[in-house]
Structures are given as C-alpha cells and as structure tokens.
Design a protein around this motif. Structure first.
Motif, PDB file in Angstrom:
ATOM      1  N   HIS A  37      -1.317   0.811  -4.177  1.00 59.88           N
ATOM      2  CA  HIS A  37      -2.075   1.887  -4.816  1.00 59.88           C
ATOM      3  C   HIS A  37      -1.139   2.879  -5.507  1.00 59.88           C
ATOM      4  CE1 HIS A  37      -4.742   5.201  -5.524  1.00 59.88           C
ATOM      5  NE2 HIS A  37      -3.935   5.960  -4.829  1.00 59.88           N
ATOM      6  N   ALA A  38      -0.067   3.260  -4.798  1.00 52.86           N
ATOM      7  CA  ALA A  38       0.874   4.240  -5.359  1.00 52.86           C
ATOM      8  C   ALA A  38       1.613   3.657  -6.557  1.00 52.86           C
ATOM      9  CB  ALA A  38       1.866   4.690  -4.296  1.00 52.86           C
ATOM     10  N   ALA A  39       1.777   2.328  -6.571  1.00 52.44           N
ATOM     11  CA  ALA A  39       2.474   1.687  -7.688  1.00 52.44           C
ATOM     12  C   ALA A  39       1.472   1.429  -8.808  1.00 52.44           C
ATOM     13  CB  ALA A  39       3.142   0.398  -7.217  1.00 52.44           C
ATOM     14  N   ILE A  80      -2.114  -4.338  17.744  1.00 56.59           N
ATOM     15  CA  ILE A  80      -3.108  -4.119  16.686  1.00 56.59           C
ATOM     16  C   ILE A  80      -2.740  -2.901  15.847  1.00 56.59           C
ATOM     17  CG2 ILE A  80      -5.540  -3.598  16.221  1.00 56.59           C
ATOM     18  CD1 ILE A  80      -6.251  -5.180  18.728  1.00 56.59           C
ATOM     19  N   ARG A  81      -2.251  -1.870  16.501  1.00 57.00           N
ATOM     20  CA  ARG A  81      -1.848  -0.653  15.798  1.00 57.00           C
ATOM     21  C   ARG A  81      -0.745  -0.948  14.771  1.00 57.00           C
ATOM     22  NH1 ARG A  81      -2.048   5.028  16.306  1.00 57.00           N
ATOM     23  NH2 ARG A  81      -3.481   4.863  18.061  1.00 57.00           N
ATOM     24  N   PHE A 118       0.003  -3.722  13.508  1.00 61.73           N
ATOM     25  CA  PHE A 118      -0.577  -4.648  12.580  1.00 61.73           C
ATOM     26  C   PHE A 118      -1.397  -3.916  11.510  1.00 61.73           C
ATOM     27  CE2 PHE A 118      -3.997  -7.815  11.980  1.00 61.73           C
ATOM     28  CZ  PHE A 118      -3.198  -8.710  11.285  1.00 61.73           C
ATOM     29  N   ALA A 119      -2.251  -2.997  11.967  1.00 57.68           N
ATOM     30  CA  ALA A 119      -3.085  -2.221  11.056  1.00 57.68           C
ATOM     31  C   ALA A 119      -2.200  -1.347  10.177  1.00 57.68           C
ATOM     32  CB  ALA A 119      -4.068  -1.369  11.849  1.00 57.68           C
ATOM     33  N   LYS A 120      -1.182  -0.770  10.764  1.00 59.29           N
ATOM     34  CA  LYS A 120      -0.295   0.116  10.006  1.00 59.29           C
ATOM     35  C   LYS A 120       0.406  -0.636   8.891  1.00 59.29           C
ATOM     36  CE  LYS A 120       2.272   4.212  10.738  1.00 59.29           C
ATOM     37  NZ  LYS A 120       3.670   4.541  10.802  1.00 59.29           N
ATOM     38  N   GLU A 121       0.806  -1.852   9.196  1.00 58.69           N
ATOM     39  CA  GLU A 121       1.504  -2.686   8.216  1.00 58.69           C
ATOM     40  C   GLU A 121       0.590  -2.971   7.009  1.00 58.69           C
ATOM     41  OE1 GLU A 121       2.446  -6.633   9.776  1.00 58.69           O
ATOM     42  OE2 GLU A 121       2.125  -7.270   7.685  1.00 58.69           O
ATOM     43  N   ILE A 122      -0.658  -3.308   7.305  1.00 63.67           N
ATOM     44  CA  ILE A 122      -1.628  -3.582   6.227  1.00 63.67           C
ATOM     45  C   ILE A 122      -1.861  -2.327   5.390  1.00 63.67           C
ATOM     46  CG2 ILE A 122      -4.034  -4.195   5.727  1.00 63.67           C
ATOM     47  CD1 ILE A 122      -3.970  -5.971   8.220  1.00 63.67           C
ATOM     48  N   VAL A 123      -2.045  -1.207   6.081  1.00 61.97           N
ATOM     49  CA  VAL A 123      -2.305   0.049   5.383  1.00 61.97           C
ATOM     50  C   VAL A 123      -1.141   0.426   4.475  1.00 61.97           C
ATOM     51  CG1 VAL A 123      -2.719   2.512   5.661  1.00 61.97           C
ATOM     52  CG2 VAL A 123      -3.786   0.908   7.218  1.00 61.97           C
ATOM     53  N   GLU A 124       0.060   0.334   5.008  1.00 65.13           N
ATOM     54  CA  GLU A 124       1.232   0.723   4.210  1.00 65.13           C
ATOM     55  C   GLU A 124       1.380  -0.143   2.966  1.00 65.13           C
ATOM     56  OE1 GLU A 124       4.366   0.769   7.057  1.00 65.13           O
ATOM     57  OE2 GLU A 124       3.824   2.764   7.798  1.00 65.13           O
ATOM     58  N   GLY A 141       0.302  -2.420  -8.719  1.00 66.14           N
ATOM     59  CA  GLY A 141       1.621  -2.925  -8.346  1.00 66.14           C
ATOM     60  C   GLY A 141       2.041  -4.073  -9.245  1.00 66.14           C
ATOM     61  N   GLU A 159      -1.030  -1.718   1.364  1.00 68.72           N
ATOM     62  CA  GLU A 159      -2.089  -1.413   0.399  1.00 68.72           C
ATOM     63  C   GLU A 159      -1.847  -0.068  -0.286  1.00 68.72           C
ATOM     64  OE1 GLU A 159      -4.748  -3.372  -0.615  1.00 68.72           O
ATOM     65  OE2 GLU A 159      -3.655  -4.919   0.479  1.00 68.72           O
ATOM     66  N   ILE A 160      -1.345   0.908   0.471  1.00 69.39           N
ATOM     67  CA  ILE A 160      -1.071   2.221  -0.127  1.00 69.39           C
ATOM     68  C   ILE A 160       0.098   2.105  -1.101  1.00 69.39           C
ATOM     69  CG2 ILE A 160      -0.172   4.551   0.347  1.00 69.39           C
ATOM     70  CD1 ILE A 160      -2.032   4.737   2.672  1.00 69.39           C
TER      71      ILE A 160
END
Ligand code: K
Ligand code: K
Ligand code: K
Lengths: 193, 193, 193
Positions: free
Chosen positions: B18-20, B3-4, B6-12, B24, B14-15
């Motif tokens: 956002h950064a683009a 899950i960790r 998995f969550a990290k992948e989604i967060v990265e 994007g 989305e960020i």
C-alpha cells in the motif's frame, strides 16, 4: 492456510478503508469536491507564509481544514485563542448525518494542547446567516485519548443544509491558539435518497 | 503467538505494498518520474481554476492523471463527453506489460457516472503519431464493482514504446464528462532485461 | 471469531502507525513542523523546473528532504556526485535519539543506484558551524535490501542539538548523483523530559 486467507481478507478490507481517505465515507466538506471555507474567527498568524488573505475575509490557509493531513503535524489551520469557529459551505445541500473532527495523531504530534475540546455544530441552508435558521446539529467533546479522527453522529433530521459551522468553546490547554486539522461532513443528498 | 507473528507478517507485507504507491509496481507513467501528458481530447472546464492552458495544447490539470489521488474525489482530469483520449509520454521507452486505470473509490465518491467504461490502449515509439505505427495493446472495460485501481495485461510483445494512448469509447453514464483519475503503465526497460 | 477480533486489532494498530507518517514517531525535522534545510552540497540539476534557487544558497527543491514521499519515485532532492551533505535546522533543540533515512521503495523504483550508502550524522547547537562543536552522532550504512525507511540509533548523550548534518561518503553506484528522499530526526525536548 485458512487462517492466512482469513487474515488477508481482513487486511485488504482495512487497507481499502484506509486508502479511501481513512474512513471510507463520503465527505461533503472535502475541498477537492468543491466545498470551501466561507468565514472563520481570527486566525493565529505564525509566519509571513501564512499571512496572505484571499477574497471574502477567508485566510489562504483555511482550506487546509478541508484537505487531508497525511499524518503531518502542521497541516492545520490555526485560530487565535481557545474559542472560535469556521463556517464551511458544503459541495451541495445534504441531509447531514455525522461530522468527523481530525487532529494530528498523538504519536507524531509535538504538542496537542492546541486541539479543540468542547464543540458545537450548527447547520443551515442558504448563504444568509440568520440566527433563527441555524440549527444546532450536535455538541461533542474531542477526546485526546481516542483515535485522531473522531466521528460524531448528528441529531436526526430531514432538513437539508449546505453550510456547517464548527464552533469550539474550549481547547486542550493552549491559551494562544487552536488548530483545526480537518473537518468532514457525512450525509446524503435528498434528491438521491 | 504463532498466529500473532503470522498475522503481523501478512499485515506488514500488505501495508508495504500500500505504501509503495498502492500496487508496489513500477509505473513508467508517473509524473514524478518524468512522464507527461502530450495531448488529450477537449477538457471539461468546470471552474476558472482549471481554465489555464500550458504549452502544446496540454491543460495544466492534465498532470493529475499521472499523480496519486490520495483517496480524494476530484483529484482527476475531466474530459468533455463520453468519448475521448489522453496521450502519455512515458519516462523512457519500455516493453509494456500492463496498464492500471484508477478511479475514485466507491466509498468516497459523490457520483461515479463519470468513470471511463470501454477503453482501448495504443502504444508507439517516437514523438510522431503515425497510424501505421500505433499498435493496439489492449481493450478493456473498467468495472465499477471491482477495486478502484484495475490492472489489465497488455498483449505480449517485444516492441518497445515510449508513448501510450488511453482512449475511452464510453463511460458509466455521464453525458457531460469523463474523469480520469490516474493511469499507470507497467513494463520493463529493454536494455535492462 | 476470536481470531477475527485478534487479527483486526493487529491490522488496526499497524494501519494507525502507517497513517501516522509511516513510523508513528515524532520527527523534529519535518518541514510542516518548522524545520528547514540550511545548507547542502552542490545539487544535481536535471531540469529547468529544479533550477530555481532561494535565499541562503538553499535550492528550492531541498525541502523535499523534509516532506513525505508518498511512495512516489522522484520525490527527492538530488545532489551531485557520490559524496555530499545536507544541514537541517530542526524545529527546536532536542536531545537526539535516532535518525531515519528513507529512499524510494524497491518495488516502485526505476533505479536505486542513487541511494546513499555510507553515512555520518553530526549534530550541534547554534547557527554557527564550528568544527569543535559538531558532535559525531552516528555512522551507518543504508542497506538496499532492507525496508525503505531505515532508523538508526544515535550515540546516547544529554547534549541538545538544533542542527543536524547528514553526510554521505558513498552511494549505491551512481557516479553522477545521490538522491535523498527523506531525513527524520527523533528525540525529545530537554525541557519536556
Ligand atoms: K489538513
Ligand atoms: K490523480
Ligand atoms: K520526500
């Protein structure tokens, strides 16, 4: 799939808050909203670039206090010594509820000894500074171990103010100067409540 | 752990979006890419700071429409009244696919009555404005309850345009002015397709 | 609920890193920290806006290399041809550990053929460039398929440097110019270790 939708929802909410100026909270002290620095203690001049002065004894670099810092060290206004103040004219008169003091994030800072430490917030209405009209709104300590933008609630009151003084009585160690990255003032407009 | 990751992948992901620049998605109207405002209806002048005019009857503040707003209220170009328009010369001729209209986020806005409401998008090729050559690309309504950057698909077409007009026929209540925070134009270059 | 708290923790950590200049890592080459471009190969002048020169043969647009790009195409310094260099005076002398080269994100770029490809990093101490004092710190290849900000570790050393040269020996296809969006230098100050 449920977890995916769930994680996405949390991420989007947090990014939205981040994109909304970091806090997602109205700031009556933001320069782009019409607020301005009225007065401040002696600035710490490091370069000729910062040595210009503008009308009313306000340094041209003082506006940085009312603008985003974008995670960049140096996007601050440096004041001389370990005590000092800045007076901020808000965009409009508000019932103030909280103040946010932001310093540069620990992870990108060269040195954080110039961060303010023990602070006092005063507020009043009207352009005249009169000791009896300046209300103490809160006292707080900026904690270097916490998040770089720290929000402090103010004493509850129904009195509107349009000017805020942030006074720092100590900093985190620098004898020469104290840097203010950003000050935000939260509250509500009395006529809109 | 699964899950960790998995969550990290989604967060990265989305960020990264956002950064683009938040979406994007390529923006042929971005100022740093060479786009510019060609013409606009009468600006709403609030201060001497905004009262400078530059060549071609384009206000010096108009470029804000083609730049990021960084979650800051006021990073917009205010036009007089509740109807008006801006003409934008794109970086290059493109087959337009969508337009994004951005206003300040609800959570940091002082007042959103100046947001555009009913809008129309026209596009044409060439510096000459000729009624018969200005194609209607879409009509849409900016919804204050949705995300602050709203993307609208344009009518499908194979016709390249290099100039876009955003026309607003109403706003969300302000009788005095309408603020445009940012306009982005998405599409593809015909020769690259 | 456990998953919610868990996801929130990951999101907050990642957003904090993003807000801390994207990497959450100290950058001794950031302009707001006092670093500056000392010298560079011939710039690629596209417009009169970029044609100003300032003291010491450094183009006024060169500082963009030491500033954030905010996901905006064009927030770079363009150099002529497919080989060239920039010399950066760091904020202070450091033991360098890594360098980050950033280009515009694929999702918002008009064209990425101007990205640097094969690069070399040299470092030395003192304002004088002397071939025998310029140490090779690393060679790397900027990969268009990876994240837009790519960090490369430098050879381990205890030698302090205050000037860094980024030299590019090729780019991703543009015969006319190479764009440098941002260069960051990570390391530590010898007296603080
Ligand atoms: K600031
Ligand atoms: K804007
Ligand atoms: K840049």
């Amino acid at each position: 799939d449920e977890i995916r939708a769930f994680a996405k929802e949390i991420v989007e909410k947090e990014i939205e808050k981040h994109a909304a100026d970091g806090l997602g909270r109205i700031d009556y002290a933001v320069a782009s909203g019409g607020a301005m620095v009225l007065k401040h203690s002696e600035p710490f001049i490091r370069s000729s670039k910062l040595s210009r002065w503008i009308a009313g004894n306000v340094h041209s670099g003082a506006v940085k206090i009312l603008q985003p810092s974008f995670g960049q060290p140096g996007e601050c206004f440096p004041l001389k010594g370990d005590t000092g103040f800045v007076d901020i004219k808000l965009r409009t008169a508000v019932i103030p509820e909280a103040i946010t003091l932001e310093h540069v994030s620990k992870s990108v800072a060269f040195d954080r000894s110039s961060a303010p430490k023990d602070c006092k917030v005063l507020g009043w209405l009207g352009s005249e500074e009169l000791t009896e009209k300046m209300n103490l709104l809160t006292e707080f300590t900026y904690d270097l171990e916490k998040s770089n933008a720290q929000t402090f609630n103010l004493v509850e009151s129904k009195t509107a103010v349009d000017t805020i003084r942030l006074e720092f009585m100590s900093n985190h160690g620098s004898p020469s100067h104290t840097c203010i990255y950003r000050v935000r003032v939260h509250g509500y407009e009395p006529n809109l409540a």
